[in-house]
Design a protein around this motif. Structure first.
Motif, PDB file in Angstrom:
ATOM      1  N   ARG A  62       1.017  -7.205   2.955  1.00  0.00           N
ATOM      2  CA  ARG A  62       1.917  -6.077   3.174  1.00  0.00           C
ATOM      3  C   ARG A  62       1.624  -4.957   2.173  1.00  0.00           C
ATOM      4  O   ARG A  62       1.535  -3.789   2.547  1.00  0.00           O
ATOM      5  CB  ARG A  62       3.369  -6.535   3.117  1.00  0.00           C
ATOM      6  CG  ARG A  62       3.701  -7.464   4.296  1.00  0.00           C
ATOM      7  CD  ARG A  62       5.160  -7.795   4.396  1.00  0.00           C
ATOM      8  NE  ARG A  62       5.990  -6.650   4.705  1.00  0.00           N
ATOM      9  CZ  ARG A  62       6.171  -6.135   5.923  1.00  0.00           C
ATOM     10  NH1 ARG A  62       5.571  -6.665   6.960  1.00  0.00           N
ATOM     11  NH2 ARG A  62       6.962  -5.089   6.105  1.00  0.00           N
ATOM     12  N   GLU A  63       1.466  -5.306   0.922  1.00  0.00           N
ATOM     13  CA  GLU A  63       1.179  -4.288  -0.098  1.00  0.00           C
ATOM     14  C   GLU A  63      -0.158  -3.594   0.177  1.00  0.00           C
ATOM     15  O   GLU A  63      -0.278  -2.378   0.030  1.00  0.00           O
ATOM     16  CB  GLU A  63       1.167  -4.916  -1.495  1.00  0.00           C
ATOM     17  CG  GLU A  63       1.026  -3.902  -2.595  1.00  0.00           C
ATOM     18  CD  GLU A  63       1.126  -4.518  -3.987  1.00  0.00           C
ATOM     19  OE1 GLU A  63       0.843  -3.796  -4.950  1.00  0.00           O
ATOM     20  OE2 GLU A  63       1.464  -5.709  -4.103  1.00  0.00           O
ATOM     21  N   ILE A  64      -1.144  -4.363   0.604  1.00  0.00           N
ATOM     22  CA  ILE A  64      -2.453  -3.782   0.919  1.00  0.00           C
ATOM     23  C   ILE A  64      -2.308  -2.707   1.996  1.00  0.00           C
ATOM     24  O   ILE A  64      -2.763  -1.576   1.841  1.00  0.00           O
ATOM     25  CB  ILE A  64      -3.449  -4.874   1.368  1.00  0.00           C
ATOM     26  CG1 ILE A  64      -3.854  -5.742   0.167  1.00  0.00           C
ATOM     27  CG2 ILE A  64      -4.678  -4.257   2.042  1.00  0.00           C
ATOM     28  CD1 ILE A  64      -4.592  -7.014   0.549  1.00  0.00           C
ATOM     29  N   HIS A  65      -1.650  -3.050   3.087  1.00  0.00           N
ATOM     30  CA  HIS A  65      -1.559  -2.110   4.208  1.00  0.00           C
ATOM     31  C   HIS A  65      -0.538  -1.000   3.968  1.00  0.00           C
ATOM     32  O   HIS A  65      -0.657   0.075   4.558  1.00  0.00           O
ATOM     33  CB  HIS A  65      -1.316  -2.861   5.508  1.00  0.00           C
ATOM     34  CG  HIS A  65      -2.494  -3.700   5.903  1.00  0.00           C
ATOM     35  ND1 HIS A  65      -3.707  -3.150   6.261  1.00  0.00           N
ATOM     36  CD2 HIS A  65      -2.668  -5.040   5.949  1.00  0.00           C
ATOM     37  CE1 HIS A  65      -4.568  -4.112   6.533  1.00  0.00           C
ATOM     38  NE2 HIS A  65      -3.964  -5.272   6.348  1.00  0.00           N
ATOM     39  N   GLU A  66       0.419  -1.235   3.103  1.00  0.00           N
ATOM     40  CA  GLU A  66       1.372  -0.165   2.755  1.00  0.00           C
ATOM     41  C   GLU A  66       0.721   0.932   1.917  1.00  0.00           C
ATOM     42  O   GLU A  66       1.223   2.052   1.877  1.00  0.00           O
ATOM     43  CB  GLU A  66       2.573  -0.744   1.985  1.00  0.00           C
ATOM     44  CG  GLU A  66       3.535  -1.486   2.867  1.00  0.00           C
ATOM     45  CD  GLU A  66       4.634  -2.218   2.108  1.00  0.00           C
ATOM     46  OE1 GLU A  66       5.648  -2.527   2.736  1.00  0.00           O
ATOM     47  OE2 GLU A  66       4.478  -2.472   0.900  1.00  0.00           O
TER      48      GLU A  66
END
Length: 191
Positions: A62-66
């Protein structure tokens, strides 16, 4: 007026190809630069086991794509293309980040007809289902698979996809080039 069905990948295609490096560098205590990313297989780039990279990815998906960032020249081109064509996002992202992906497109006012989060890199079946006229991609293996299935592919140049291409794949460096290629394909179809 005839519309083209344009399939578009997301990561590395409408987003910066290397937006995630800072997270992986921090996690693995490495100092990988963009030009070091000469393979799509990130475990090879970071010189670690594939399972170790997948653990990082799954923990930080999630953090990567956010943290994805839109390429600066994408929006005006997609706006123009959406006026006379169908735009379909076909991504290897999986359903775990569907909300992030849809919000990213919405927050950046990116036009599209539909989005398909496949959870895998194989995109040929989806391209067939969408009657794809042209596929915009950054993954070399995807480009080869799609081209061997008969699709025209535009491959956005990155450090990790600089390999030999066949005659169904055109390498580009920016979205203005993509627009010009698509206009030419449209003109060929209507003539």
């Amino acid at each position: 007026m005839m519309k083209l069905n344009i399939c578009i990948d997301i990561d590395g295609t409408i987003t910066d190809a290397y937006y995630w490096i800072h997270l992986a560098n921090k996690y693995f205590n490495k100092h990988i630069k963009e030009e070091d990313v000469t393979s799509y297989e990130m475990h090879e780039v970071f010189n670690i086991e594939k399972e170790e990279y997948m653990k990082f990815y799954n923990n930080y998906i999630r953090e990567i794509h956010e943290t994805a960032t839109l390429k600066e020249d994408v929006k005006p081109i997609l706006d123009k293309l959406s006026e006379t064509n169908n735009l379909y996002f076909v991504t290897a992202r999986d359903k775990r980040v569907e909300d992030i992906t849809i919000n990213f497109l919405k927050d950046n006012n990116i036009p599209y007809n539909d989005i398909f989060l496949l959870g895998k890199h194989y995109k040929v079946d989806q391209a067939i289902e969408l009657d794809c006229d042209i596929f915009i991609e950054d993954n070399y293996n995807n480009a080869i698979q799609l081209s061997k299935a008969g699709f025209n592919v535009i491959l956005i140049d990155t450090y990790y996809n600089r390999k030999k291409l066949n005659d169904k794949i055109t390498r580009v460096t920016n979205w203005d080039e993509i627009y010009n290629i698509i206009i030419n394909i449209y003109l060929e179809k209507v003539s």
